[in-house]
Write an enzyme that holds these catalytic residues in place. Sequence first.
Site, mmCIF file in Angstrom:
data_model
loop_
_atom_site.group_PDB
_atom_site.id
_atom_site.type_symbol
_atom_site.label_atom_id
_atom_site.label_comp_id
_atom_site.label_asym_id
_atom_site.label_seq_id
_atom_site.Cartn_x
_atom_site.Cartn_y
_atom_site.Cartn_z
ATOM 1 N N LEU A 660 0.813 -1.213 0.000
ATOM 2 C CA LEU A 660 0.000 0.000 0.000
ATOM 3 C C LEU A 660 0.847 1.263 0.000
ATOM 4 O O LEU A 660 0.385 2.319 -0.435
ATOM 5 C CB LEU A 660 -0.926 0.011 1.223
ATOM 6 C CG LEU A 660 -1.956 -1.121 1.312
ATOM 7 C CD1 LEU A 660 -2.747 -1.002 2.609
ATOM 8 C CD2 LEU A 660 -2.890 -1.092 0.111
ATOM 9 N N ARG A 662 5.114 3.034 1.200
ATOM 10 C CA ARG A 662 6.406 2.905 1.859
ATOM 11 C C ARG A 662 6.694 4.173 2.654
ATOM 12 O O ARG A 662 6.360 5.278 2.232
ATOM 13 C CB ARG A 662 7.529 2.673 0.844
ATOM 14 C CG ARG A 662 7.532 1.290 0.242
ATOM 15 C CD ARG A 662 8.616 1.114 -0.808
ATOM 16 N NE ARG A 662 8.630 -0.267 -1.284
ATOM 17 C CZ ARG A 662 9.436 -1.205 -0.824
ATOM 18 N NH1 ARG A 662 10.314 -0.904 0.122
ATOM 19 N NH2 ARG A 662 9.387 -2.439 -1.293
ATOM 20 N N GLY A 663 7.319 3.971 3.798
ATOM 21 C CA GLY A 663 7.729 5.098 4.623
ATOM 22 C C GLY A 663 9.223 5.052 4.861
ATOM 23 O O GLY A 663 9.951 4.271 4.242
ATOM 24 N N GLN A 664 9.678 5.897 5.795
ATOM 25 C CA GLN A 664 11.111 5.980 6.059
ATOM 26 C C GLN A 664 11.645 4.697 6.674
ATOM 27 O O GLN A 664 12.771 4.297 6.409
ATOM 28 C CB GLN A 664 11.382 7.161 7.003
ATOM 29 C CG GLN A 664 12.862 7.400 7.285
ATOM 30 C CD GLN A 664 13.064 8.611 8.177
ATOM 31 O OE1 GLN A 664 12.101 9.257 8.573
ATOM 32 N NE2 GLN A 664 14.310 8.919 8.485
ATOM 33 N N GLY A 666 9.592 1.614 7.028
ATOM 34 C CA GLY A 666 8.853 0.384 6.805
ATOM 35 C C GLY A 666 7.982 0.436 5.574
ATOM 36 O O GLY A 666 7.838 1.467 4.913
ATOM 37 N N LYS A 683 2.071 -3.007 8.803
ATOM 38 C CA LYS A 683 3.298 -2.221 8.634
ATOM 39 C C LYS A 683 4.482 -3.079 9.047
ATOM 40 O O LYS A 683 4.586 -3.485 10.208
ATOM 41 C CB LYS A 683 3.235 -0.951 9.486
ATOM 42 C CG LYS A 683 4.473 -0.067 9.373
ATOM 43 C CD LYS A 683 4.322 1.165 10.251
ATOM 44 C CE LYS A 683 5.556 2.048 10.183
ATOM 45 N NZ LYS A 683 5.429 3.236 11.061
ATOM 46 N N ASP A 779 5.250 14.426 15.150
ATOM 47 C CA ASP A 779 5.332 14.277 13.692
ATOM 48 C C ASP A 779 3.944 14.417 13.059
ATOM 49 O O ASP A 779 3.528 13.583 12.252
ATOM 50 C CB ASP A 779 5.960 12.934 13.336
ATOM 51 C CG ASP A 779 6.440 12.884 11.889
ATOM 52 O OD1 ASP A 779 6.673 13.962 11.312
ATOM 53 O OD2 ASP A 779 6.574 11.776 11.335
#
Length: 931
Positions: A660, A662-664, A666, A683, A779
Amino acid sequence: MEGDAPQRVSERVSGPGPGGGGGGMIRELCRGFGRHRRYLGQLRQNLRETQKFFRDIKCSHSHSCPSSPAGGGAAELGPAGDVAEAPLPAGQLSCIAFPPKEEKYLQQIVDCLPCILILGQDCNVKCQLLNLLLGVQVLPTTRLGSEENCKLRRLRFTYGTQTRVSLALPGQYELVHTLVAHQGNWDTIPEEDLEVQEDSEDAAHVLAELEVTMHHALLQDVDIVVAPCQGLRPAVDVLGDLVNDFLPVITYALHKDELSERDEQELQEIRKYFSFPIFFFKVPKLGSEIIASSTRRTENERSPLHHQLMDLGYLSSSHCNCGVPGQDTKAQSMLVEQSEKLRHLSTFSHQVLQTHLVDAAKALNRVHCHCLDIFINQAFDMQRDLQITPKRLEYTRKKENELYESLMNIANRKQEEMKDMICETLNTMKGELLDDAANMEFKDVIVPENGEAVGTRELKCCIRQIQELIISRLNQAVANKLISSVDYLRESFVGTLERCLQSLEKSQDVSIHITSNYLKQILNAAYHVEVTFHSGSSVTRMLWEQIKQIIQRITWVNPPTITLEWKRKVAQEAIDSLSASKLAKSICSQFRTRLNSSHEAFAASLRQLEAGHSGRLENTEDLWLKVRKDHAPRLARLSLESRSLQDVLLHRKPKLGQELGRGQYGVVYLCDNWGGHFPCALKSVVPPDEKHWNDLALEFHYMRSLPKHERLVDLHGSVIDYNYGGGSSIAVLLIMERLHRDLYTGLKAGLTLETRLQIALDVVEGIRFLHSQGLVHRDIKLKNVLLDKQNRAKITDLGFCKPEAMMSGSIVGTPIHMAPELFTGKYDNSVDVYAFGILFWYICSGSVKLPEAFERCASKDHLWNNVRRGARPERLPVFDEECWQLMEACWDGDPSQRPLLGIVQPMLQGIMERLCKSNSERPNTGLDDST
């Protein structure tokens, strides 16, 4: 080697049908017990590390733990995990210990290996079930004697590279005894070796069990014990011997259609003393074929065995007619009367093993979470101590100085007033004093009634008592006047000053609790003037000198008689000789002297108190750093592992769907169904180093500790995948609520103003909830606000979320949304207000286009420097004046000037009411896709 013997490979037992005692069932059992071995190993490792953690805590902080019982003790947990310990003073971490009951219980769980125990109606059917489980004909099933004459000893089957038979005392040593099996080849173990010989006189030989080692896949992870005949040892005693060292998976072999009276009695005894479920299996008759389906009972029928077991409490109404329990994962007894359904034993054993592991993992995780909460609370207490103690010391010094100066001013200002007051008092009370003196009865003096004169000694005593009467009345009047002058001080700040001093002295040694005493002396100078007169003060001595002069003037050559006129005259002379100005001056002088003395002593004791706190605060700060940097993260990782073990045992490892996003740190995948939740988002996080592991573990603890809230994304559970990426790395899989999209995507698609303002309200509500729990998100941004299908917002990604007391000042967050003070390392929850101000700019703009001030920045460093210098988003033409003022207030460079979210929320509600509910809103150019 003793006990080795030649043998032939035993004949394989033909299974009773598909899925019966054949290889399929054995493979399922092997997989189940192998899985239990792996998870038990993880639990054992976690327990060892937890025990080491508590030992390290005790060793490294033993100096801070008080020896008195009031200092705290082990963090005890009740049966349901409730707290049972007294609160610990700040900084006393060595008193945190592994609760003894939980440690003993968990140690017993990890030390107990699984064991299949075979009970039954007779020995033949027990041997037959053993053969079915192993899939080979190991035990004779037709040559044993009747149950009344049977002497079958206890049998234990364990894993070995060679088949070997020996006699051994359970858990002790092997007996040197020649067995029939040692004398030649055999297909099945000789009957003579299985039974206790009637002529045997050796007690050890009678108690010994026959130990059989075999190279068999099932025995690699589980021992199998066949209970002896009931005549040798009751089943309840056999089970009692096993439970201390093994986790029994109990099977009960049946071959009759009903339980005998002896069978029922045996099962009642087991149920009375133990709570283990039992797998009841009706063994098929030897040589029988599979029963035709036409002769089987219909689904609505229940066998006599089923009814008997229900009466005994082993089965319940939730069991189906075949005796298999419902969907409950908790282990329950099971009745299987169709031989081809022996495969249900793998399900039963899985439930038994899982129940024990889950209970143990829950108990261990309760210990972890409880102690983590203690650490976090201690961090809050220590942080508050570090912040408030210097302020308390300064407040105490300031307020005492104000009190001293106020009292000195009173002493200086009141001298003339006191002179006038003394004159006024004497004039007002003169007649009353003379009457009282005339009517007073002397103590310890006998006055003749016939008018005779008295001696000089008696005369002086009478004069002294008259003087004391006048002085006492004057003392009371002066004291009342002085007290009324300083009552305001007590009402204004003396009480607060006393409480502040008490809190400062509370954590210090009793020997330096003198500061409060000096404060009381300062107050006594004002409130207890009367004590000064009665304790031989200079004023009293001055009065005595004046009284002596009176005595000299009124003493004749011949002693007078004590009459009313004489007493009045003595009192009149005493009153006339008093000097109001001298009395007032002396009183105020003495008052100032006492104030100066007490003030100097107070200042000295406060310096001593401050020095003691200085050393204590230095130690507290060191301990606070250890809690934040070492203790809490280390324990949080153990907590993450124990909770993940619990989740994987209950719900298995989730299946990854399509990616779905991508992050920093995971990747987010779709997960259709897990733990009864549908649909889910998964995640996967692969922490690159120890620091990221610790941060992730703490994040997980904070998220799991939070009560459910409609403005926060729910976290359903976690699983640690030790074979992620083909075994190349370890990943933590966080399973959470799946929503429709994020705010970034929503703004790109277009949202109406009313929808956007509602999202802003939802975000504020979510942040307020986090702050109410002592957490700071750090954040807040478009990607971390998710929308459901109704476009209601929920906050996600608590990766940087921490309690204020646990924040180390690290620079985290997304540059555009970061408050200037984040770069200094000293900040509080107002950084979330700043981030919301930037987020609100995007919400009001209705787009995801960067503000011009940020878009011109070529790098992050350039952006950070501009933000520190005051660069903020520009005002767009579409902005409402009140919205713009709210943004500016939220991103104010001074954190103390930013509005509280409790003020922001009603302001937003007012804006929404004005712009959206009054039909004054202009048509929105964006598309409204809220469905």
